[in-house]
Design an enzyme around this catalytic site. Structure first.
Site, PDB file in Angstrom:
ATOM      1  N   ILE A   1       0.841  -1.199   0.000  1.00 56.65           N
ATOM      2  CA  ILE A   1       0.000   0.000   0.000  1.00 56.65           C
ATOM      3  C   ILE A   1       0.877   1.250   0.000  1.00 56.65           C
ATOM      4  CG2 ILE A   1      -1.798   1.242   1.302  1.00 56.65           C
ATOM      5  CD1 ILE A   1      -2.634  -1.536   0.109  1.00 56.65           C
ATOM      6  N   ASP A   2       0.462   2.251  -0.790  1.00 56.17           N
ATOM      7  CA  ASP A   2       1.237   3.504  -0.840  1.00 56.17           C
ATOM      8  C   ASP A   2       0.585   4.584   0.023  1.00 56.17           C
ATOM      9  OD1 ASP A   2      -0.897   4.556  -2.345  1.00 56.17           O
ATOM     10  OD2 ASP A   2       0.180   4.428  -4.248  1.00 56.17           O
ATOM     11  N   VAL A   3       1.091   5.804  -0.061  1.00 59.34           N
ATOM     12  CA  VAL A   3       0.597   6.903   0.774  1.00 59.34           C
ATOM     13  C   VAL A   3      -0.848   7.275   0.468  1.00 59.34           C
ATOM     14  CG1 VAL A   3       2.893   7.883   1.165  1.00 59.34           C
ATOM     15  CG2 VAL A   3       1.530   8.674  -0.784  1.00 59.34           C
ATOM     16  N   ASN A   4      -1.369   6.832  -0.679  1.00 61.34           N
ATOM     17  CA  ASN A   4      -2.764   7.110  -1.031  1.00 61.34           C
ATOM     18  C   ASN A   4      -3.722   6.062  -0.466  1.00 61.34           C
ATOM     19  OD1 ASN A   4      -2.165   9.445  -2.588  1.00 61.34           O
ATOM     20  ND2 ASN A   4      -1.468   8.115  -4.237  1.00 61.34           N
TER      21      ASN A   4
ATOM     22  N   HIS B   1      -3.848   2.846  -1.209  1.00 60.75           N
ATOM     23  CA  HIS B   1      -4.174   1.746  -2.128  1.00 60.75           C
ATOM     24  C   HIS B   1      -2.876   1.140  -2.667  1.00 60.75           C
ATOM     25  CE1 HIS B   1      -4.619   5.115  -5.369  1.00 60.75           C
ATOM     26  NE2 HIS B   1      -3.375   4.748  -5.274  1.00 60.75           N
TER      27      HIS B   1
END
Length: 130
Positions: free
Chosen positions: A14-17, A19
């Protein structure tokens, strides 16, 4: 021959967004291709015994829906077309709700393991495209 690999999205993907990071989709597709080769009885070591390797030369991917942690994904891989020394695999990623999250056309080239030059797709691999 179509192959389906089932995976679960992990927190490290998962990234900073919030997702799945776009680069992870490429990794998922690679896992799907590896599974396809294995189930087609063409694992990496068999290619080496034939004196060939395969390299990915192009990926055209469409990101359709975000994936989130704990999503259960199905990575579908099937042969699309074959040429003299290249071939294209069509791949799709679906979530547990049956929603398409991504699809891609992946072009690979067969190369001689020693000379590193393109080489004709072997009959064992070509047969999967018939």
């Amino acid at each position: 021959m179509e192959d389906i690999l089932e995976i679960v999205v992990r927190s490290t993907e998962i990234d900073v967004n919030g997702h799945v990071n776009n680069a992870k989709y490429l990794e998922y597709l690679e896992w799907g291709r590896e599974n396809w080769y294995e189930n087609a009885k063409l694992p990496y070591d068999k290619f080496l015994k034939m004196g060939i390797q395969t390299v990915t030369v192009n990926i055209n991917i469409n990101y359709r829906k975000e994936c989130k942690q704990n999503d259960q994904l199905s990575i579908k891989t099937r042969p699309e077309k074959v040429g003299r020394s290249s071939y294209v695999l069509f791949q799709e990623i679906y979530n547990q709700h049956g929603e398409k999250c991504a699809d891609a056309l992946v072009t690979c080239v067969t190369m001689d393991a020693e000379t590193r030059k393109s080489r004709e797709v072997p009959a064992e691999l070509r047969a999967l495209f018939e």
